[in-house]
Design a protein around this motif. Structure first.
Motif, mmCIF file in Angstrom:
data_model
loop_
_atom_site.group_PDB
_atom_site.id
_atom_site.type_symbol
_atom_site.label_atom_id
_atom_site.label_comp_id
_atom_site.label_asym_id
_atom_site.label_seq_id
_atom_site.Cartn_x
_atom_site.Cartn_y
_atom_site.Cartn_z
ATOM 1 N N ALA A 1 0.850 -1.207 0.000
ATOM 2 C CA ALA A 1 0.000 0.000 0.000
ATOM 3 C C ALA A 1 0.878 1.247 0.000
ATOM 4 O O ALA A 1 0.579 2.218 -0.712
ATOM 5 C CB ALA A 1 -0.906 -0.014 1.229
ATOM 6 N N GLU A 2 1.957 1.227 0.759
ATOM 7 C CA GLU A 2 2.831 2.402 0.818
ATOM 8 C C GLU A 2 3.566 2.597 -0.518
ATOM 9 O O GLU A 2 3.769 3.740 -0.940
ATOM 10 C CB GLU A 2 3.809 2.275 1.999
ATOM 11 C CG GLU A 2 3.078 2.426 3.333
ATOM 12 C CD GLU A 2 3.985 2.403 4.563
ATOM 13 O OE1 GLU A 2 3.592 2.977 5.594
ATOM 14 O OE2 GLU A 2 5.064 1.787 4.500
ATOM 15 N N GLU A 3 3.920 1.494 -1.145
ATOM 16 C CA GLU A 3 4.564 1.600 -2.468
ATOM 17 C C GLU A 3 3.623 2.270 -3.473
ATOM 18 O O GLU A 3 4.014 3.174 -4.208
ATOM 19 C CB GLU A 3 4.892 0.206 -2.995
ATOM 20 C CG GLU A 3 6.354 -0.169 -2.857
ATOM 21 C CD GLU A 3 6.591 -1.618 -3.207
ATOM 22 O OE1 GLU A 3 6.064 -2.071 -4.247
ATOM 23 O OE2 GLU A 3 7.267 -2.306 -2.418
ATOM 24 N N LYS A 4 2.367 1.798 -3.465
ATOM 25 C CA LYS A 4 1.369 2.373 -4.390
ATOM 26 C C LYS A 4 1.222 3.870 -4.131
ATOM 27 O O LYS A 4 1.180 4.678 -5.047
ATOM 28 C CB LYS A 4 -0.001 1.725 -4.147
ATOM 29 C CG LYS A 4 -0.171 0.387 -4.826
ATOM 30 C CD LYS A 4 -1.622 -0.039 -4.632
ATOM 31 C CE LYS A 4 -1.785 -1.523 -4.862
ATOM 32 N NZ LYS A 4 -3.070 -2.021 -4.353
ATOM 33 N N GLU A 5 1.114 4.198 -2.856
ATOM 34 C CA GLU A 5 0.930 5.593 -2.449
ATOM 35 C C GLU A 5 2.114 6.441 -2.929
ATOM 36 O O GLU A 5 1.926 7.555 -3.425
ATOM 37 C CB GLU A 5 0.835 5.599 -0.918
ATOM 38 C CG GLU A 5 0.116 6.722 -0.278
ATOM 39 C CD GLU A 5 -1.359 6.870 -0.618
ATOM 40 O OE1 GLU A 5 -2.127 5.902 -0.481
ATOM 41 O OE2 GLU A 5 -1.724 7.990 -1.027
ATOM 42 N N ALA A 6 3.324 5.879 -2.788
ATOM 43 C CA ALA A 6 4.533 6.595 -3.224
ATOM 44 C C ALA A 6 4.461 6.855 -4.729
ATOM 45 O O ALA A 6 4.747 7.974 -5.188
ATOM 46 C CB ALA A 6 5.784 5.785 -2.871
#
Ligand SMILES: Cc1cc2nc3c(=O)[nH]c(=O)nc-3n(C[C@H](O)[C@H](O)[C@H](O)COP(=O)(O)OP(=O)(O)OC[C@H]3O[C@@H](n4cnc5c(N)ncnc54)[C@H](O)[C@@H]3O)c2cc1C
Length: 453
Positions: A411-416
């Protein structure tokens, strides 16, 4: 196969877990924060991407071991999700405490509770986005003081001078109880802020304390030998300015009408010999500095609420000369009796002691002693992971396990990607738990118990 609980998933906990798991034992990591990494994730300076990502990769490898289990978002301690007695009741063969140094070394000053006065640990947790600190008030004003002269001071100075998005700082004063010869920061680190150093002020400050340092045989003319930035005379100066105030100890914090620090009263110190080194000796002379923000970077102490016995140096051990194991073995401070199967490693053994490499080495040495201990113990059958899970569920604790941690990472990768950043991390627990639930829905995995969306 034996079961070892590792409490705390900073570098020490992760590397201890790795060593014990690779020896074939079941390891159960219990961590206060949702994410692992400790200060490697939430302390090391923001832009040290290479180091942070290297450590993240190493930690991911540890978590990928099938005999390593992860219980994130589970603080251990008195009145916490689990107490140390709870851990014992699960009958592990050993418990390794790698919780770091989470207590705050208080200065014991009048006015210390003023707004705008922060401990360095809390402050770096704030700018490194660790919940709940990330959502708290760590506002900085125009005149900031940092107490201390080590690398943590330099990190904070970097943030205050350059990276603070709400920066209003005009002047940063480094308050040091001893002199330039006792500076503890590394040359490589201080270079990041040397453009901000007011060199005229620094030279004047050197002259101000010249006589006092001469009392212990230090020649201020040679301060450049240890205080290397003094040699870089051609560095152009930029604002905000940074200055040093040597041989001064905080004495009192004066609050303004708004309850915020408005003055820091410092005591002038003499420098005296102490064994091979030097010590500060207070005089009765004081000076009032105009300061609206003060951060004390003087190292941290162990959290007394963990539930381990405390000795004068923190969690209690009973070092026996020539017996390395005794340095890692928790012992009763009164009787000296060993608490069998209880070990401390990393900063939980020696608070605020050194870099990640040192914490790793310490954890691996400690883990070797744990393995020797396990070899001497009879098999009692592996402690059941399901029992721990059901206990935490019954207490309504929203545990984050390895799979969920990986989903959070996704999820954090996508957000980045969406935000065009190299790295993104959520700064509050609710957002992290929601992101995990969202990822589960996307991946069609069962929803997390208790996590709302
Ligand atoms: C500001 C700062 C900057 C630094 N910069 C660098 C650097 O650039 N390079 C470098 O090599 N080193 C750096 N260090 C040092 C490095 O961070 C430490 O050496 C290392 O993190 C210590 O590891 P540790 O595992 O012992 O403790 P920590 O990293 O503090 O980890 C403790 C872990 O225990 C968990 N925990 C705490 N209390 C509990 C509890 N009650 N129950 C369950 N879990 C708990 C925490 O969630 C955390 O995961 C820096 C340190 C600081 C403070």
């Amino acid at each position: 196969m034996k079961t070892v609980f590792v409490v705390g998933a900073g570098p020490a906990g992760m590397f201890a877990a790795q060593k014990i798991a690779l020896a074939g034992h079941q390891v159960v990591i219990v961590n206060r924060d949702i994410k692992h990494g400790g200060l490697a994730e939430y302390g090391i300076y923001l832009v040290k991407d290479k180091m942070k990502s290297g450590l993240r990769k190493q930690f991911a490898k540890v978590l990928s071991l099938p005999n390593v289990h992860y219980f994130g978002h589970v603080p251990v301690g008195t009145k916490q999700a689990l107490t140390v007695d709870d851990l014992r009741a699960f009958h592990p063969d050993a418990i390794v405490f790698s919780v770091g140094a989470q207590g705050t070394k208080k200065l014991g000053l009048p006015g210390e509770d003023a707004k705008g006065v922060y401990s360095a640990k809390d402050f770096v947790y704030f700018y490194n986005s660790l919940p709940p600190f990330a959502s708290q008030d760590f506002s900085t004003g125009k005149k900031v003081a940092i107490v201390g002269m080590g690398n943590v001071m330099v990190d904070i100075a970097r943030w205050v001078l350059f990276d603070n998005p709400n920066r209003q700082t005009e002047e940063l004063t480094i308050v040091a109880r001893r002199g330039p010869f006792e500076a503890k920061f590394d040359e490589k680190e201080i270079k990041y802020v040397e453009h901000n150093l007011d060199r005229n002020e620094l030279n004047a400050e050197m002259q101000r304390v010249a006589e006092r340092v001469a009392a212990v045989g230090q020649d201020i003319g040679k301060a450049g030998d240890v205080f290397s930035i003094l040699q870089h005379t051609d560095v152009p100066q930029t604002k905000p300015v940074m200055k040093f105030r040597f041989l001064c100890s905080p004495k009192e914090i004066v609050k303004g009408a708004d309850g915020r620090i408005c003055k820091l009263i410092v005591t002038e110190n003499l420098l005296v010999k102490k064994g091979e080194g030097t010590a500060a000796k207070a005089t009765d002379q004081t000076v009032a500095l105009d300061i609206d923000t003060m951060i004390f970077a003087i190292g941290d102490v162990h959290d007394p609420n963990l539930g381990l016995p405390m000795g004068p140096e923190g969690y209690s051990t009973k070092p026996v000369p020539g017996d390395e194991r005794s340095l890692y073995q928790v012992a009763d401070p009164q009787t000296g009796a060993e608490m069998e199967g209880h070990f401390v490693v990393g900063w939980a053994r020696r608070a605020s002691d050194g870099l990640v490499g040192i914490a790793r080495h310490d954890a691996e040495v400690g883990a070797t002693h744990v393995l020797n201990y396990l070899a001497s113990q009879p098999d009692k059958g592996a402690a059941a992971i399901e029992t721990i899970e059901s206990t935490l569920r019954a207490r309504n604790i929203q545990v984050v396990n390895k799979t969920e941690l990986a989903l959070l990472g996704k999820a954090e990768e996508k957000e980045a990607q969406e935000r065009g950043l190299t790295y993104f991390k959520y700064s509050d627990d609710t957002s992290m738990l929601r992101a995990i639930t969202r990822e589960k829905k996307t991946n069609n995995t069962p929803a997390m118990a208790g996590a709302d969306d």
